[in-house]
Design an enzyme around this catalytic site. Structure first.
Site, PDB file in Angstrom:
ATOM      1  CG  LEU A  25      -2.418  -0.587   1.306  1.00 51.42           C
ATOM      2  CD1 LEU A  25      -2.828  -0.686   2.603  1.00 51.42           C
ATOM      3  CD2 LEU A  25      -2.870  -0.026   0.349  1.00 51.42           C
ATOM      4  CG  ASP A 153      12.232 -12.722   6.720  1.00 52.21           C
ATOM      5  OD1 ASP A 153      12.161 -12.790   8.125  1.00 52.21           O
ATOM      6  OD2 ASP A 153      11.270 -12.482   6.060  1.00 52.21           O
ATOM      7  CB  ILE A 154      17.383 -17.062   6.375  1.00 48.18           C
ATOM      8  CG1 ILE A 154      17.914 -17.130   7.906  1.00 48.18           C
ATOM      9  CG2 ILE A 154      18.439 -17.760   5.499  1.00 48.18           C
ATOM     10  CD1 ILE A 154      18.007 -18.727   8.357  1.00 48.18           C
ATOM     11  CD  GLU A 155      11.747 -16.747   2.739  1.00 46.01           C
ATOM     12  OE1 GLU A 155      11.677 -17.948   2.320  1.00 46.01           O
ATOM     13  OE2 GLU A 155      10.777 -16.229   3.072  1.00 46.01           O
ATOM     14  CE  LYS A 195      16.827   0.215  22.152  1.00 41.38           C
ATOM     15  NZ  LYS A 195      17.170  -0.331  23.762  1.00 41.38           N
ATOM     16  CB  CYS A 388     -14.533 -17.141 -11.555  1.00 45.33           C
ATOM     17  SG  CYS A 388     -13.478 -18.189 -12.528  1.00 45.33           S
ATOM     18  CG  LEU A 389     -16.823 -21.757  -7.739  1.00 41.19           C
ATOM     19  CD1 LEU A 389     -16.886 -23.034  -8.535  1.00 41.19           C
ATOM     20  CD2 LEU A 389     -16.074 -22.098  -6.551  1.00 41.19           C
ATOM     21  CG  HIS A 514     -11.195 -13.641 -11.948  1.00 40.59           C
ATOM     22  ND1 HIS A 514     -11.842 -13.753 -10.579  1.00 40.59           N
ATOM     23  CD2 HIS A 514     -10.833 -14.717 -12.314  1.00 40.59           C
ATOM     24  CE1 HIS A 514     -11.725 -15.139 -10.393  1.00 40.59           C
ATOM     25  NE2 HIS A 514     -11.299 -15.554 -11.454  1.00 40.59           N
ATOM     26  CD  GLU A 516     -12.053 -10.523  -9.161  1.00 41.23           C
ATOM     27  OE1 GLU A 516     -13.049 -10.676 -10.137  1.00 41.23           O
ATOM     28  OE2 GLU A 516     -11.594 -11.729  -8.917  1.00 41.23           O
TER      29      GLU A 516
END
Ligand code: GLN
Length: 547
Positions: A25, A153-155, A195, A388-389, A514, A516
């Site tokens: 955002l 984060d490690i990744e 902190k 859709c569905l 879709h 949206e």
């Protein structure tokens, strides 16, 4: 148009302390402000997880999968990007560690690194830098890259190293770092705490990144003391410690809050770009309508399978809000789990709503509840929108209850049904891989004259985005058509039914695509606009007075 006369500038947005801070955002809000100062902006998100894309993840894991016009299944933050700005996202707007590693490994197999040991640095980081560079272009003044995950984060490490290198290569005047962090309020102590943010910036500094701008998410106002503390310990100019407090009414207030603190001005100054005037009048007017809607509220029931997680239907809720703005009303949602409809009945759970929307989904859990919901909307003459569905359920309901096709179903839910009114597309029958193999992205749709869809769009041919494997079965077109199901939208190239609707009903539309993904707060999608308009009519006239 403010042309930069220089290379594409880059803004990197990282997050600290916790996830879900609203980096997407914030990124979208900044992009909007820069666009409104005349700059041409492109955006992307880099996600550190190992899935190649979010397409195979459960909505409960990941929230909505946002589909780009070119058919990429991407992170829902891209929805914010497109809703806030005029930018069009593509495949280059979302990379994951999975997609980055896949390219590297593919190249290794092809002999692209022949003779070398393939390593995270430099090969993976080079691939990340190439992903960032893919945004560059003569028509792009500013590229914004949001790094998913949280510093520490490690990744995330290869991404942080890659953006550090990238900025080094393009030079300080052409690239900046913005760190979004949390300044939590401790109730027991009655104060905000800086902190965690200091520590988060500390993590970035060990990698060699010092943020140029620190944006602090907080529930309460920060004092001058908080800001100077953060400025000193994080090595960020005092005026570039920005407060991003929780907004009161709507996410669309965020750009106005950031603009009030001149963040966009600082960005332009840091990037050596002209500080042009900002034009936000239409946006301000839109937010004003949202905060004080002239025509009150209207309640819409949303009957889905993943109701527990709001993010699962992110673009649906946003589009309903847009439909509300276009009609001068505030849309309030009644979120109903379709399995609960099976247990308690639609009449009980949906009593009093002015409109009913059944969104997309996969798998048979809760399907009968959705079908009962459609029946309720159809027979009680409540404005209905199936997506859709939701459109597939509307077709099944009509086949069963209006055409006497007992047990009609989609082969997704009953492979042996006698009446497969929704069936797997022919080309899907041999597909075994799950990732990126659905019918995806934009397809044209021809709209029949004299229909609700035509009235909404005001056009005979439109483009909408898809994400599904199953389709309306053309073998049943005649049977359902004869009983009054109007097939109002057809994909011309493949002769597929894209929109169904009912005539003798206040507003009943189902679409296979879709919509949206194409709605914005300033330009509500026509189907959402007209659906909400029908709901407002329903609210004002009661269930009997409409035609
Ligand atoms: N499960 C259905 C299909 O694959 C609908 C998909 C959706 O709603 N996105 O066709």
């Amino acid at each position: 148009m403010a042309k930069t006369n220089g290379p594409t500038r880059h803004i990197f947005i990282t997050g600290g302390v916790v996830s879900s801070l609203g980096k997407g955002l914030t990124a979208a809000s900044l992009a909007l402000l820069l666009e409104r100062r005349g700059y041409r902006v492109k955006m992307q998100k880099l996600d550190p997880y190992l899935n190649v894309d979010p397409g195979t993840m459960s909505p409960y894991q990941h929230g909505e999968v946002y589909v780009t016009v070119d058919g990429a299944e991407t992170d829902l933050d891209l929805g914010h990007y497109e809703r806030f700005t005029g930018t069009t996202c593509t495949r280059n707007s979302n990379f994951t560690s999975g997609s980055i590693y896949r390219s590297v490994i593919q190249r290794e197999r092809e002999g692209g690194y022949l003779g070398k040991t393939v390593q995270v640095i430099p090969h993976v980081t080079d691939e990340i830098k190439a992903a960032i560079r893919s945004l560059d272009g003569e028509d792009v003044d500013i590229a914004i890259t949001e790094i998913g995950g949280t510093a520490g984060d490690i990744e995330s490490l290869p991404y942080l190293e890659a953006i550090r290198q990238f900025r080094h290569e393009i030079g300080r005047q052409n690239g900046i770092f913005i760190h979004l962090t949390l300044v939590p309020y401790l109730k027991a102590a009655g104060e905000l705490k800086t902190k965690p943010s200091q520590q988060s910036v500390g993590i970035l500094r060990t990698i060699g990144i010092i943020p140029d701008i620190l944006i602090c998410r907080c529930e309460h106002a920060m004092t001058a003391e908080h800001k100077s503390k953060l400025s000193l310990f994080c090595d960020v100019d005092l005026n570039k410690v920005i407060e991003e407090r929780d907004v009161e009414h709507s996410i669309y207030e965020v750009p106005l809050e950031l603009s009030r603190q001149d963040v966009d001005v600082f960005i332009l100054e840091l990037l050596h770009l002209h500080v042009t005037a900002v034009k936000m009048d239409d946006w301000k007017a839109m937010v004003a309508t949202l905060i004080a809607p002239p025509k009150g509220t209207v309640e819409i029931g949303v009957v889905g399978k993943y109701i527990g997680l709001r993010d699962a239907y992110k673009s649906i809720y946003e589009s309903l809000t847009h439909g509300g703005i276009a009609n001068g009303v505030k849309v309030v949602y009644r979120m109903v789990e379709s399995e609960d409809v099976e247990k308690e009945g639609a009449a009980k759970l949906l009593d009093g709503v002015a409109g009913i929307l059944v969104p997309g989904g996969f798998g048979d859990r809760g399907i009968e509840g959705k079908i009962q919901t459609v029946e309720y909307a159809r027979t009680q003459r409540i404005p209905f929108f199936g997506i859709c569905l939701g459109m597939q359920c509307a077709t099944i309901e009509f086949a069963r209850n209006r055409c006497g096709l007992k047990g009609a179903n989609s082969t997704e839910f009953n492979a042996d049904t006698e009446y497969p009114v929704i069936d797997l597309m022919a080309e899907q029958k041999t597909v075994t891989e799950k990732g990126a193999t659905m019918r995806l992205g934009a397809y044209p749709c021809r709209i029949e004259a004299g229909t609700r869809a035509r009235a909404a769009y005001g056009a005979a041919e439109i483009q909408e985005r898809h994400r599904h494997r199953y389709e309306f079965n053309n073998l049943f077109r005649d049977t359902l058509g004869k009983q009054g199901l109007i097939l109002s939208g057809i994909c011309p190239s493949r002769d597929l039914v894209e929109i169904v609707e009912l005539k003798d009903h206040p507003w009943f539309v189902g679409c296979q695509f879709h919509p949206e993904f194409q709605s914005t707060p300033l330009r509500a999608h026509p189907l959402f606009r007209d659906f909400v308009a029908a709901a407002v009519k329903q609210r004002d006239q009661g269930s009997t007075g409409n035609a």
